[in-house]
Design a protein around this motif. Structure first.
Motif, PDB file in Angstrom:
ATOM      1  N   UNK A 167       0.839  -1.203   0.000  1.00  0.00           N
ATOM      2  CA  UNK A 167       0.000   0.000   0.000  1.00  0.00           C
ATOM      3  C   UNK A 167       0.869   1.246   0.000  1.00  0.00           C
ATOM      4  N   UNK A 168       1.910   1.240   0.837  1.00  0.00           N
ATOM      5  CA  UNK A 168       2.836   2.376   0.887  1.00  0.00           C
ATOM      6  C   UNK A 168       3.516   2.561  -0.470  1.00  0.00           C
ATOM      7  N   UNK A 169       3.948   1.472  -1.095  1.00  0.00           N
ATOM      8  CA  UNK A 169       4.604   1.561  -2.404  1.00  0.00           C
ATOM      9  C   UNK A 169       3.658   2.148  -3.452  1.00  0.00           C
ATOM     10  N   UNK A 170       2.407   1.717  -3.406  1.00  0.00           N
ATOM     11  CA  UNK A 170       1.421   2.251  -4.352  1.00  0.00           C
ATOM     12  C   UNK A 170       1.194   3.731  -4.103  1.00  0.00           C
ATOM     13  N   UNK A 171       1.147   4.119  -2.834  1.00  0.00           N
ATOM     14  CA  UNK A 171       0.970   5.538  -2.501  1.00  0.00           C
ATOM     15  C   UNK A 171       2.154   6.351  -3.009  1.00  0.00           C
ATOM     16  N   UNK A 172       3.365   5.836  -2.835  1.00  0.00           N
ATOM     17  CA  UNK A 172       4.553   6.559  -3.287  1.00  0.00           C
ATOM     18  C   UNK A 172       4.552   6.746  -4.793  1.00  0.00           C
ATOM     19  N   UNK A 173       4.053   5.761  -5.528  1.00  0.00           N
ATOM     20  CA  UNK A 173       3.953   5.900  -6.986  1.00  0.00           C
ATOM     21  C   UNK A 173       3.103   7.106  -7.358  1.00  0.00           C
ATOM     22  N   UNK A 174       2.160   7.438  -6.509  1.00  0.00           N
ATOM     23  CA  UNK A 174       1.256   8.562  -6.768  1.00  0.00           C
ATOM     24  C   UNK A 174       1.750   9.846  -6.115  1.00  0.00           C
ATOM     25  N   UNK A 175       2.957   9.785  -5.523  1.00  0.00           N
ATOM     26  CA  UNK A 175       3.530  10.972  -4.898  1.00  0.00           C
ATOM     27  C   UNK A 175       3.022  11.247  -3.513  1.00  0.00           C
ATOM     28  N   UNK A 176       2.333  10.286  -2.906  1.00  0.00           N
ATOM     29  CA  UNK A 176       1.773  10.475  -1.566  1.00  0.00           C
ATOM     30  C   UNK A 176       2.847  10.170  -0.528  1.00  0.00           C
ATOM     31  N   UNK A 177       3.167  11.118   0.347  1.00  0.00           N
ATOM     32  CA  UNK A 177       4.215  10.880   1.353  1.00  0.00           C
ATOM     33  C   UNK A 177       3.713   9.983   2.477  1.00  0.00           C
ATOM     34  N   UNK A 178       4.649   9.374   3.204  1.00  0.00           N
ATOM     35  CA  UNK A 178       4.267   8.497   4.313  1.00  0.00           C
ATOM     36  C   UNK A 178       5.126   8.767   5.533  1.00  0.00           C
ATOM     37  N   UNK A 189      -0.371   8.198   5.701  1.00  0.00           N
ATOM     38  CA  UNK A 189      -0.165   8.635   4.321  1.00  0.00           C
ATOM     39  C   UNK A 189      -0.687  10.060   4.202  1.00  0.00           C
ATOM     40  N   UNK A 190       0.085  10.929   3.560  1.00  0.00           N
ATOM     41  CA  UNK A 190      -0.297  12.325   3.473  1.00  0.00           C
ATOM     42  C   UNK A 190       0.098  13.071   4.738  1.00  0.00           C
ATOM     43  N   UNK A 560      22.875  15.733  12.822  1.00  0.00           N
ATOM     44  CA  UNK A 560      22.601  14.566  13.673  1.00  0.00           C
ATOM     45  C   UNK A 560      21.647  13.574  13.022  1.00  0.00           C
ATOM     46  N   UNK A 561      20.598  14.067  12.340  1.00  0.00           N
ATOM     47  CA  UNK A 561      19.574  13.153  11.841  1.00  0.00           C
ATOM     48  C   UNK A 561      19.107  13.426  10.425  1.00  0.00           C
ATOM     49  N   UNK A 562      19.617  14.481   9.796  1.00  0.00           N
ATOM     50  CA  UNK A 562      19.108  14.812   8.469  1.00  0.00           C
ATOM     51  C   UNK A 562      17.793  15.556   8.569  1.00  0.00           C
ATOM     52  N   UNK A 563      17.225  15.893   7.427  1.00  0.00           N
ATOM     53  CA  UNK A 563      15.960  16.626   7.404  1.00  0.00           C
ATOM     54  C   UNK A 563      14.801  15.690   7.740  1.00  0.00           C
ATOM     55  N   UNK A 564      13.725  16.273   8.247  1.00  0.00           N
ATOM     56  CA  UNK A 564      12.574  15.470   8.656  1.00  0.00           C
ATOM     57  C   UNK A 564      11.503  15.367   7.605  1.00  0.00           C
ATOM     58  N   UNK A 565      11.813  15.657   6.357  1.00  0.00           N
ATOM     59  CA  UNK A 565      10.832  15.589   5.276  1.00  0.00           C
ATOM     60  C   UNK A 565      11.593  15.341   3.980  1.00  0.00           C
ATOM     61  N   UNK A 566      10.913  14.751   2.997  1.00  0.00           N
ATOM     62  CA  UNK A 566      11.554  14.437   1.724  1.00  0.00           C
ATOM     63  C   UNK A 566      11.437  15.581   0.733  1.00  0.00           C
ATOM     64  N   UNK A 567      10.339  16.343   0.824  1.00  0.00           N
ATOM     65  CA  UNK A 567      10.111  17.436  -0.127  1.00  0.00           C
ATOM     66  C   UNK A 567       9.533  18.640   0.599  1.00  0.00           C
ATOM     67  N   UNK A 568       9.836  19.818   0.084  1.00  0.00           N
ATOM     68  CA  UNK A 568       9.186  21.022   0.591  1.00  0.00           C
ATOM     69  C   UNK A 568       8.776  21.892  -0.580  1.00  0.00           C
ATOM     70  N   UNK A 569       7.852  22.795  -0.324  1.00  0.00           N
ATOM     71  CA  UNK A 569       7.342  23.680  -1.379  1.00  0.00           C
ATOM     72  C   UNK A 569       8.149  24.960  -1.476  1.00  0.00           C
ATOM     73  N   UNK A 570       8.636  25.433  -0.339  1.00  0.00           N
ATOM     74  CA  UNK A 570       9.441  26.659  -0.304  1.00  0.00           C
ATOM     75  C   UNK A 570      10.611  26.441   0.656  1.00  0.00           C
TER      76      UNK A 570
END
Length: 882
Positions: A167-178, A189-190, A560-570
């Protein structure tokens, strides 16, 4: 001397080394720094022997066998560890590829980074890799299979189950974050207000009553029977005599199972004798107190999947079996079956390896067989009583062959039970005819049905059943993201995120904001503390009330941990100046720029990057972003700004003391500086710059100049709206400024505007932060000398330094800058230092308090103001009496 691991941690988002999650491991090669691989006799032969699959590693030579060529030519132990750590994960069915090894300024110390799929397994792979490579350098060969088995165990314990993962893989194909919400299969999701949640294949809109009914096999049977659905006769029992009585009443053969359970646990079918019933009863009791004895139905086992009330897929499930060859024992035949490349450990392959367990031994005993028995050639022997894939069974897709009446009945069952995702188990001799025409029946339903048998059947066509579930969660055209604004830089981050959040909130949005001060949702402070790292981002994105996220991204969190999100808008970068150098391998301003630039790798192609055109280092990052770039500058004649505008891009700047947004010939005036409280009429140039950045970010989010204006003219650097950032408190005859003000850039920015605030003495309480380099603390002290008349040095943030050491270093810098020693006081206690600085003030003076514990400093100032006020009132009262 062996190579040693100095530090290991998982970077969970974009970071200094990669835009992907990686394991960071720092190692000390010790004596191996002097021993590249080509100097060790037989090294290549040994590593080829124990890890022959490394032949596929192309390395920097970019061809098959490239890594082995590097070993032949000579490479260092750290580089070899990198490749071994990657390969161990791949052999454990966790495919990863990226790795990099970096030398450092310290002799023999290397930073190794490599991708991972599971954090715990990735870290363990690194530890094992060091152990293996150390052994190779000592002419020792480590046994690899036990290591792979251990990594597989970790993987099975930690990774999402196959159904949830699909389900997660299918969501990622549609650009839905998890976001994974726990160590089990609980997933979001989202983001924010757009989020949906699931656990395994139970989704947030699944009926709780339906789940409860499905989990009770007795209740399910009664309900379905009442509604005309064929089910086998059966009764709940608690004791063996009751089980025997029911079996004799309905007639053998029978099936016994726990009333509540899943995955076929505790189920035994086709029980034909009282002795076998007793064995099966004792087995079932291990999985539940209350049991169900029902009439055994002959035929094959089928699973029908109904999603959103619609028949979606069907599979025939056969229990694990072996076929005799006339010479091999049952154990040997099982071993041969398990050699099938389609079978793997746990859920790693289409099929699961067959385990020898209690169920199997009981079944063999019923047939008067043991694991050492030899069965005739071509004889098929079922060795499990249930057809679950997790028990070694196989699944054959029959979706297109199921009779239409059975499909309709299945859809009706989903309505009767009340589940939007349901697995229906039935037994029938022929799935191509209606169930009512033979001795078939529904044996149970499942509220969290597995998807593997449909998505990856042993035979037949795979079905995209995960897609049907994602369609329920996010119907075509629905939104799943919220706008994310991320702000980084050396100074001004917190003020900028607060102003952006204020502008958005004033325009009707519910904003989740993180900063070094805490997390704010809407107008409510949720958690206090430094949440400028990935944990703060995760909390905001998990909040179901939030429709915009504005996140401060600090240096420490990325390291220490990297960013907490994969994408941002601004993405916004305010500036890059000297601060925290020498920590986490960040030793130069160029290193710091690269670190801050990690944020730009996350900007969506449709997003925006806001950069400070007045900062040369910030401008060097311009080409790293995929989104559109908006530049801001205090100087409308900035050459970079003019060129950017001439190229058709948006700029934000000042013209005649007004803040403007300009694109092409379109010029939008937001406000005059005199109207913007944060800028102190334009004297606080650093806050003018912060305001420009916030305006650019708000414009990138689609707000117009009127909406932005409402925000900037109503936001002030007050204790209420922006605690600890340029808070001016009028004490009557003098003023106090409370500000974080902890580095050289901030000292100069604040110092330059003080004469415009108060004409008298400039008094400063200063803190030398202990985790800075010694020279940086001295330089900090020297920068203070230019702007202040009196200094009180305190030690509220010594970190690992002895008490008072930072004070001495700040004083050394002050004296180096020509400051008079008699005008310096050292008071280690922060609250006493605050009192000392306040008591030094007289008419027209300003006291600048460097706030570490912001709320405490503000409270101390307000308490002192109350004392002064009471003194004045008392004097007035006395004078009036006289």
């Amino acid at each position: 001397m062996d190579m040693k691991i100095l530090e290991t941690r998982a970077l969970r988002g974009a970071n200094y080394f990669s835009r992907y999650p990686v394991i960071y491991m720092q190692v000390d090669l010790g004596e191996l720094e002097k021993k590249p691989s080509d100097t060790i006799p037989g090294f290549k032969a040994r590593i080829e022997k124990i890890l022959p699959s490394l032949i596929e590693h192309r390395c920097s030579l970019d061809h098959r066998g490239g890594f082995f060529e590097r070993i032949d030519r000579g490479t260092w132990a750290g580089h070899i560890v990198e490749h071994v750590a990657l390969e161990l994960q791949c052999l454990a069915q966790m495919e990863v590829g990226f790795g990099k090894t970096y030398s450092t300024d310290e002799y023999g110390i290397y930073n190794i980074v490599y991708r991972y799929r599971d954090e715990e397994a990735g870290i363990e792979a690194g530890k094992y890799a060091v152990e293996i490579v150390n052994g190779l350098f000592k002419n020792q060969e480590t046994e690899i299979p036990p290591i792979i088995d251990r990594l597989k165990e970790i993987r099975e314990n930690n990774l999402l189950g196959p159904s949830t993962q699909s389900i997660v893989d299918e969501a990622k194909k549609r650009g839905i974050p998890e976001i994974r919400l726990n160590n089990e299969s609980y997933v979001q999701l989202g983001f924010g207000i757009r989020q949906r949640r699931l656990q395994a294949t139970i989704i947030d809109s699944t009926s709780a009553i339906g789940v409860e009914i499905a989990d009770d096999k007795k209740r399910t049977k009664e309900l379905l029977a009442r509604m005309g659905i064929p089910v086998p006769e059966g009764y709940a029992i608690d004791t063996l005599p009751e089980a025997t009585d029911v079996a004799e009443r309905i007639g053998y053969p029978v099936t016994i199972k726990p009333i509540s359970g899943n995955h076929g646990r505790g189920i035994t079918t086709n029980i034909s004798t009282p002795a076998d019933l007793e064995t099966a009863f004792l087995y079932a009791k291990k999985f539940g107190e209350l049991l169900l004895v029902e009439k055994f139905l002959p035929g094959a086992d089928y699973r029908i999947l109904v999603i959103d009330g619609k028949f979606t897929a069907a599979a025939r499930r056969d229990p694990a079996f072996i076929i005799g060859d006339g010479t091999s024992t049952i154990r040997q035949l099982i071993d041969k079956v398990n050699l099938d490349p389609k079978r793997g450990f746990g859920h790693e392959k289409t099929l699961t390896r067959i385990k020898i367990d209690y169920m199997m031994e009981c079944l063999l005993s019923q047939k008067h067989l043991t694991l050492q028995s030899i069965i005739p050639k071509d004889e098929k022997l079922y060795i499990k009583t249930t057809a679950n894939l997790s028990a070694g069974g196989i699944a054959i897709d029959v979706t297109d062959e199921v009779h239409p009446m059975t499909k309709t009945m299945s859809e009706r069952i989903s309505q009767i039970i009340g589940l939007n995702v349901i697995g229906i188990d039935l037994i029938t001799t022929d799935h191509r005819i209606p169930l009512s025409d033979n001795n078939g029946g529904i044996i149970e339903v499942n509220a969290a049905p597995g998807l593997r048998m449909h998505a990856n059947p042993s035979e037949g066509q795979p079905r995209n059943v995960a897609g049907a579930i994602v369609d329920i969660l996010f119907p075509p055209g629905s939104k799943f993201n919220i706008p994310i604004v991320a702000v980084t830089g050396t100074n001004g981050k917190t003020t900028t995120v607060r102003l952006i959040s204020h502008i958005l909130g004033l325009n009707g949005n519910i904003v989740g904001m993180t900063s070094t001060d805490g997390i704010v949702i809407g107008n409510n402070s949720i958690i206090e503390g430094d949440y400028s790292g990935p944990e703060g981002a995760k909390i905001v994105l998990m909040d179901a009330s939030v429709d915009h996220a504005v996140l401060e991204v600090a240096r420490g969190g990325i390291i220490r941990r990297g960013l907490g999100f994969e994408e941002c808008d601004v993405a916004v970068i305010t500036n890059i100046t000297r601060d925290h150098l020498g920590e986490g391998g960040i030793n130069t301003l160029e290193d710091l720029a690269r670190l801050k630039g990690a944020l730009l790798a996350t900007v969506k192609p449709t997003g925006y990057t806001v950069l400070n055109a007045d900062d040369e280092l910030v401008l060097t990052l311009k080409e790293q972003t995929k989104g559109q770039v908006i530049l801001f500058s205090l100087n409308h004649d900035n050459p970079e700004l003019l060129k950017h505008h001439a190229d058709g891009n948006t700029i934000v700047t000042l013209v005649d003391d007004s803040l403007i947004i300009q694109k092409g010939s379109l010029v939008s005036t937001v406000a005059k500086l005199i109207e913007i409280p944060l800028t102190f009429g334009g004297y606080a140039l650093f806050n003018v710059s912060n305001t420009l950045a916030a305006v650019a970010a708000a414009y990138a989010l689609g707000l117009n100049e009127k909406q932005i204006r409402a925000g900037v003219i109503s936001f002030s650097p007050s204790v209420g709206q922006s605690p600890g950032r340029m808070n001016i408190i009028d004490m009557g005859n003098f003023k106090v400024m409370v500000d974080y003000n902890h580095n050289i850039g901030a000292v100069k920015a604040i110092g330059q505007m003080l004469p415009f605030i108060a004409p008298g003495k400039k008094i400063r309480m200063a803190v030398g932060t202990g985790n800075r380099r010694t020279q940086d603390i001295i330089d900090f002290g020297e920068s203070l000398a230019e702007f202040y008349d009196y200094i009180v040095i305190t030690d509220t943030d010594p970190r690992k330094r002895p008490p008072g050491e930072t004070c001495e270093l700040v004083q050394e810098g002050l004296l180096k800058g020509g400051f008079a020693k008699e005008n310096i006081a050292i008071i280690l206690d922060g609250r006493e230092a605050t009192q000392k600085a306040l008591k030094m003030a007289s008419d027209g003076d300003i006291v600048v308090l460097q706030a570490d514990d912001i709320q405490q400093v503000i409270q101390d100032v307000m308490d002192y103001k109350a004392i002064l006020t009471n003194q004045i009132l008392s004097l007035k009262k006395t004078a009036k009496t006289v």
